[in-house]
Design an enzyme around this catalytic site. Structure first.
Site, mmCIF file in Angstrom:
data_model
loop_
_atom_site.group_PDB
_atom_site.id
_atom_site.type_symbol
_atom_site.label_atom_id
_atom_site.label_comp_id
_atom_site.label_asym_id
_atom_site.label_seq_id
_atom_site.Cartn_x
_atom_site.Cartn_y
_atom_site.Cartn_z
ATOM 1 N N HIS A 38 6.164 3.200 -9.380
ATOM 2 C CA HIS A 38 6.607 4.416 -10.632
ATOM 3 C C HIS A 38 8.190 4.568 -10.879
ATOM 4 C CE1 HIS A 38 2.550 5.968 -8.951
ATOM 5 N NE2 HIS A 38 2.316 5.926 -10.223
ATOM 6 N N GLN A 149 2.832 -3.581 -14.765
ATOM 7 C CA GLN A 149 2.256 -4.962 -15.287
ATOM 8 C C GLN A 149 0.920 -4.844 -14.356
ATOM 9 O OE1 GLN A 149 1.849 -7.077 -17.369
ATOM 10 N NE2 GLN A 149 0.785 -8.700 -16.050
ATOM 11 N N SER A 186 0.245 0.737 -4.801
ATOM 12 C CA SER A 186 -0.849 1.677 -5.690
ATOM 13 C C SER A 186 -0.833 2.955 -4.630
ATOM 14 C CB SER A 186 -2.018 0.895 -5.570
ATOM 15 O OG SER A 186 -3.140 1.669 -5.889
ATOM 16 N N SER A 187 -0.978 3.819 -5.756
ATOM 17 C CA SER A 187 -0.933 5.182 -5.129
ATOM 18 C C SER A 187 -2.561 5.401 -4.123
ATOM 19 C CB SER A 187 -1.401 6.222 -6.069
ATOM 20 O OG SER A 187 -0.447 6.405 -6.884
#
Ligand code: PAF
Length: 281
Positions: A38, A149, A186-187
């Site tokens: 992010h 992406q 990734s979270s």
């Protein structure tokens, strides 16, 4: 200037109108639980735009009934501190009731694309994504909106929607950010046990092997996919959802793995669904 935190669409719209009058405005929509992926989108906007704004909204419309909506991480204070430090001018922090009030009835359906790749095992997911992104971008009205992406199917769906609805928000897609051992950020990585995290490395390993086979001259999608599958199948801790070689815009399988082909993978490590991809050089 301190970062503004706005909860109503009207207040966010006013703030963004003011910012846009002073120069270009960039927008980074997120669901929070921010990581370096992010932050790379925010850095890209900070570099390009006169002002950058973000949103944090865990969008219920893009989660299926059996998915992780209620346990999705929501570290609000830490997220806001990161955004402020990165120079974000304003954050939109709406509630579900604000985004989908009583009587809410309008959804965006991007036909075809929404049923491919992740859309096949997550029915309704891309309808929820397209709907919320359209709503958020209508409120912010940025010059540019930034996406990662890593969600390659999401990028294809949103690109189609922006085009079909004649949206004049420029879509900027930023590269996948990885851990040093290859795991795509990734979270959801925080759900993984150490053993599951180890298994998850097979995703990037398979993609790397396929990219190398392609660079060495293999052009048959069947051969490339077999090479990736061998690595994924050998990992007992993973349950494969899909491994596909597709056109980056239509998400349909390709007959020839030419440069620009998207290799996309999704798999479960325990109950955590992970995705990754690469575009063949
Ligand atoms: O990619 C995400 O984090 C989400 O799908 C998005 C674009 C913020 C919409 O909820």
């Amino acid at each position: 200037m301190p970062m503004e935190i706005l909860e109503s669409p009207a207040a966010m719209r006013d703030c963004c109108r003011r910012l846009r009058a002073q120069g270009s405005l960039g927008f980074v929509p997120t669901m929070g639980a921010l990581h370096a992926g992010h932050m790379s989108l925010i850095a890209a906007s900070r570099q390009r735009d006169a002002a950058s704004v973000a949103s944090i909204f865990v969008n219920p419309a893009q989660f299926g009934p059996q998915e992780d909506f209620s346990r999705y991480p929501r570290p609000r204070e830490a997220d806001l501190a990161q955004l402020e430090q990165a120079g974000i001018a304003a954050v939109f922090l709406p509630t579900s009731a604000v985004m989908y009030p009583e009587g809410y009835a309008s959804y965006v359906e991007v036909e075809g694309l929404s049923e491919r790749l992740c859309g096949r095992s997550r029915p309704g997911h891309f309808r929820g994504v397209a709907t919320v992104v359209l709503k958020l971008c209508q409120i912010v009205n940025p010059e540019r909106a930034y996406f990662g992406q890593k969600d390659a199917a999401q990028v294809a769906v949103l690109r189609r929607m922006f085009h079909d609805f004649n949206c004049d928000w420029e879509m900027i897609v930023c590269p996948i950010v990885r851990e040093p051992d290859g795991l795509a950020l990734s979270s959801r990585n925080q759900y993984l046990s150490p053993a599951q995290r180890q298994s998850a490395l097979a995703l990037s390993r398979a993609l790397r092997a396929m990219a190398e086979a392609h660079a060495a001259g293999r052009r048959s999608p069947a051969q490339l996919l077999a090479c990736g599958r061998k690595i994924l199948d050998a990992e007992a801790g993973l349950r494969l959802d899909y491994l596909e070689a597709v056109d980056v815009q239509t998400l349909l399988p390709v007959a020839d793995a030419a440069a620009g082909t998207l290799i996309a993978v999704a798999a479960w490590a325990g109950s955590t669904r992970l995705i990754d991809n690469c575009v063949l050089a």
